[in-house]
Design a protein around this motif. Structure first.
Motif, short mmCIF file in Angstrom:
data_model
loop_
_atom_site.label_atom_id
_atom_site.label_comp_id
_atom_site.label_asym_id
_atom_site.label_seq_id
_atom_site.Cartn_x
_atom_site.Cartn_y
_atom_site.Cartn_z
N THR A 1 -7.67 -7.76 4.17
CA THR A 1 -6.62 -8.16 3.25
C THR A 1 -6.81 -9.62 2.83
N ARG A 2 -6.15 -9.97 1.75
CA ARG A 2 -6.28 -11.34 1.23
C ARG A 2 -5.26 -12.29 1.81
N ASN A 3 -4.13 -11.73 2.28
CA ASN A 3 -3.06 -12.61 2.75
C ASN A 3 -2.13 -11.85 3.71
N TYR B 1 0.98 -11.10 3.37
CA TYR B 1 1.83 -10.11 2.70
C TYR B 1 1.15 -8.74 2.70
N GLU B 2 -0.13 -8.70 2.32
CA GLU B 2 -0.86 -7.42 2.30
C GLU B 2 -0.99 -6.86 3.72
N THR B 3 -1.23 -7.73 4.68
CA THR B 3 -1.35 -7.30 6.07
C THR B 3 -0.06 -6.64 6.54
N ASP C 1 2.28 -5.38 4.73
CA ASP C 1 2.51 -4.16 3.95
C ASP C 1 1.81 -2.97 4.59
N ILE C 2 0.57 -3.14 4.99
CA ILE C 2 -0.18 -2.06 5.64
C ILE C 2 0.47 -1.67 6.96
N MET D 1 0.86 -1.17 0.00
CA MET D 1 0.00 0.00 0.00
C MET D 1 0.90 1.23 0.00
#
Length: 73
Positions: free
Chosen positions: A26-28, A30-32, A34-35, A1
């Motif tokens: 989030t979908r996974n 990695y996205e979590t 990242d945020i 993000m």
């Protein structure tokens, strides 16, 4: 993000006093992460002060919760 996107979302969700609470789905992991890392960067650069950040599993992904205060409006 991106940093600017997260900061704009924080600004949209904040009260007049600059206090915010946000939840992202989030979908996974990695996205979590990242945020969370983006929020920590914003805090290190003195844009925000995080009160709390946490992630938890959801049925079809994860939820990320951020709360705190904007330091620069």
């Amino acid at each position: 993000m991106s940093r600017s996107y997260l900061l704009s979302k924080i600004r949209e969700a904040s009260s007049d006093e600059g206090i915010f609470e946000l939840e992202f789905k989030t979908r996974n992991n990695y996205e979590t992460q990242d945020i969370i890392q983006t929020a920590k960067w914003l805090e290190s650069e003195m844009y925000i002060r995080l009160k709390e950040y946490k992630a938890q599993k959801a049925d079809d992904g994860e939820l990320v919760f951020l709360s705190g205060k904007i330091l620069e409006l």
